[in-house]
Design a protein around this motif. Structure first.
Motif, mmCIF file in Angstrom:
data_model
loop_
_atom_site.group_PDB
_atom_site.id
_atom_site.type_symbol
_atom_site.label_atom_id
_atom_site.label_comp_id
_atom_site.label_asym_id
_atom_site.label_seq_id
_atom_site.Cartn_x
_atom_site.Cartn_y
_atom_site.Cartn_z
ATOM 1 N N VAL A 68 21.240 14.594 13.904
ATOM 2 C CA VAL A 68 19.992 15.104 13.342
ATOM 3 C C VAL A 68 20.215 15.425 11.873
ATOM 4 N N THR A 70 18.148 16.972 8.488
ATOM 5 C CA THR A 70 16.947 17.677 8.050
ATOM 6 C C THR A 70 16.984 17.868 6.541
ATOM 7 N N VAL A 82 9.031 13.142 12.728
ATOM 8 C CA VAL A 82 10.395 12.778 13.126
ATOM 9 C C VAL A 82 10.512 11.266 13.192
ATOM 10 N N VAL A 115 16.568 11.367 13.245
ATOM 11 C CA VAL A 115 17.456 11.412 14.412
ATOM 12 C C VAL A 115 18.010 10.008 14.637
ATOM 13 N N VAL A 152 14.660 15.158 22.150
ATOM 14 C CA VAL A 152 13.867 15.427 20.947
ATOM 15 C C VAL A 152 12.622 16.231 21.305
ATOM 16 N N ILE A 156 13.677 19.368 19.142
ATOM 17 C CA ILE A 156 13.583 19.036 17.714
ATOM 18 C C ILE A 156 12.844 20.111 16.928
ATOM 19 N N GLY A 161 11.361 19.852 13.259
ATOM 20 C CA GLY A 161 10.624 18.632 13.572
ATOM 21 C C GLY A 161 9.472 18.897 14.518
ATOM 22 N N PRO A 163 7.578 17.611 17.683
ATOM 23 C CA PRO A 163 7.730 16.687 18.815
ATOM 24 C C PRO A 163 6.489 15.849 19.087
ATOM 25 N N VAL A 166 6.590 11.969 16.647
ATOM 26 C CA VAL A 166 7.836 11.199 16.685
ATOM 27 C C VAL A 166 7.507 9.715 16.545
#
Length: 477
Positions: A68, A70, A82, A115, A152, A156, A161, A163, A166
């Motif tokens: 991961v 960021t 994400v 990710v 995730v 996440i 992030g 979710p 994504v």
């Protein structure tokens, strides 16, 4: 970070399981070991013969980790889109350290969380057959990916992030994996695991039922190579076989496949993948709200051995009969006729390259675009040599500058930026970078419009709309 338990021992060829709980702070500052690696087919004939190759020292079955990345300036209440990267490698090779996902964070102007994952490969991830169905889990590598997607969804948010936003993305077998998740559960995975999909050179090899003759033969070859043919339960015997012997079998069986093809690939398992993906796509049943798909101008070239055609007696019919081992004589001739009269394919070698590239990479991309309809965008990467895999050099700018043939800032911003724009906005009309040179990019269903990314003879970026070749679409049909 570990997202699943080590798939070893009794967990070989089983669905991924949650990892054990470990207290305290864990270091996550180095890349994990890669999954056991395989090989592409190098044989001049199909099927295979036996060879012996050694396991790599960097391999480990304990490889189900993800990374991961960021933004360094992320706020405590951030909820960023994400981007979820699945590496390529023919479902038999590759790892999460090949491409530095932090580049995606930087290229997005620090507006996404990235990710990247690892999944079981080769016979460890895609061994099929009736025995695996009865005593284990088919498509274990795809199940690993799905398990990481669920990770995730669950975790996440702790990394800033969102979710619900994504976007899954991959290249080659990574893009093929994206396609598999697009059609998973008949295109109706509930609850949804991603919002959108991006495919770069989507790889869709022949996808057989799990117990069809070829997957069953591959299972038998694996059992023979592991000296398990006399065991009362061959799958249990394989689970107790030394990793070194299995790794050697993994490489040898794959290498004996026909040149440019791969032995261990996804199958129709009746559960995750309920039917051939093209059937689901033809019904317009898909997971995800929108699609961005890019192909390279010459996808098939590196998968065809030009030395075959140095002998003038080797014909296109010879090649087609080896590649499509299930066709009868009439169907082989129909295929030869389809590719023998294309003006841009003047010789047998270029025709064979088109057969390979269009059937396994390019046409499946158009099938998927058609399934997404008005919510799909198509790009064409044509910077010379524009062969399969060349586009990856432009996504991950920090690790490939020496091998890129066109280091033009405007081009890099336009091409790599397209994927991050899509991740953030789900619309190629909106741009993160206001100086992006990409013109208005219509959806693909608007007169089959694509965005061409190329290089001029004076080394200037060429980013402009084109129309999909109608004859190509007819060949795909």
């Amino acid at each position: 970070m570990r997202f699943a338990a080590p798939p070893t021992g009794q967990l070989r060829w089983q669905a991924p399981q949650p990892p054990a709980s470990v207290g305290g702070i864990q270091n996550a500052t180095t890349f994990p070991p890669e999954c056991p690696q395989g090989y592409t087919g190098v044989s001049s004939v199909n099927p295979f013969e036996k060879r012996s190759l050694l396991r790599r020292d960097t391999d480990s079955e304990d490889c189900l980790f993800l990374n991961v990345h960021t933004p360094s300036n992320i706020s405590s209440n951030a909820s960023l889109p994400v981007v979820f990267w699945i590496h390529g490698g023919g479902y038999t090779a590759g790892n999460a350290s090949l491409e530095t996902a932090q580049d995606l964070v930087k290229e997005s102007d620090y507006r996404v969380v990235a990710v990247s994952i690892q999944y079981r490969l080769g016979l460890f991830g895609f061994l099929a057959g009736q025995e695996v169905n009865d005593g284990g889990a088919l498509n274990a590598g795809l199940l690993d990916q799905q398990f990481a997607l669920q990770w995730v969804q669950d975790h996440i948010a702790a990394f800033g992030g969102d979710p619900q936003r994504v976007t899954i993305w991959g290249e080659s077998a990574g893009a093929g994996s994206v396609l598999q998740h697009v059609v998973a559960h008949g295109g109706n995975t509930q609850p949804p695991l991603f919002r959108a999909a991006m495919m770069s050179s989507s790889f869709l090899p022949f996808q057989y039922d799990y117990n069809a003759p070829i997957p069953q033969k591959l299972y038998s070859d694996t059992v023979d190579a592991a000296n398990c043919s006399k065991a009362p339960d061959t799958l249990e015997c394989l689970r107790s076989t030394d990793i070194g012997l299995l790794s050697a079998a993994n490489v040898a069986i794959a290498a004996n496949n026909f040149y440019g093809t791969y032995a261990f690939v996804p199958v129709v398992d009746g559960s995750l993948i309920v039917e051939r993906p093209t059937v689901t796509l033809n019904r317009g049943q898909v997971n995800g709200e929108a699609l961005l798909a890019v192909t390279n101008a010459f996808e098939g070239n590196i998968f065809v051995n030009a030395t075959f055609f140095a002998n003038t007696s080797y014909s296109l019919a010879d090649y087609v009969s080896q590649l499509f081992d299930g066709l009868n004589e009439s169907q082989i001739q129909d295929t030869v006729d389809l590719y023998s009269n294309v003006p841009s394919l003047p010789d047998t070698l270029s025709q064979a390259e088109a057969v390979m590239g269009e059937s396994i990479f390019i046409c499946p991309t158009y099938y998927t675009l058609r399934a997404f309809g008005a919510n799909s965008w198509k790009g064409e990467f044509a910077v010379p040599p524009a062969t399969h895999g060349q586009d990856v050099y432009y996504y991950y700018e920090s690790i490939y500058p020496s091998v890129r043939t066109f280091n033009n800032t405007d081009f890099l911003n336009a091409f790599s930026g397209a994927f991050l724009d899509f991740t953030v906005f789900l619309n190629e009309s909106d741009k993160i970078n206001g100086s992006n040179i990409t013109p208005q990019w219509p959806t693909w269903d608007d007169d089959y419009t694509e965005m061409l990314f190329n290089q001029s003879t004076t080394n200037e970026p060429v980013v402009e709309t084109i129309q999909t070749d109608e004859q190509l679409l007819k060949r795909c049909e």
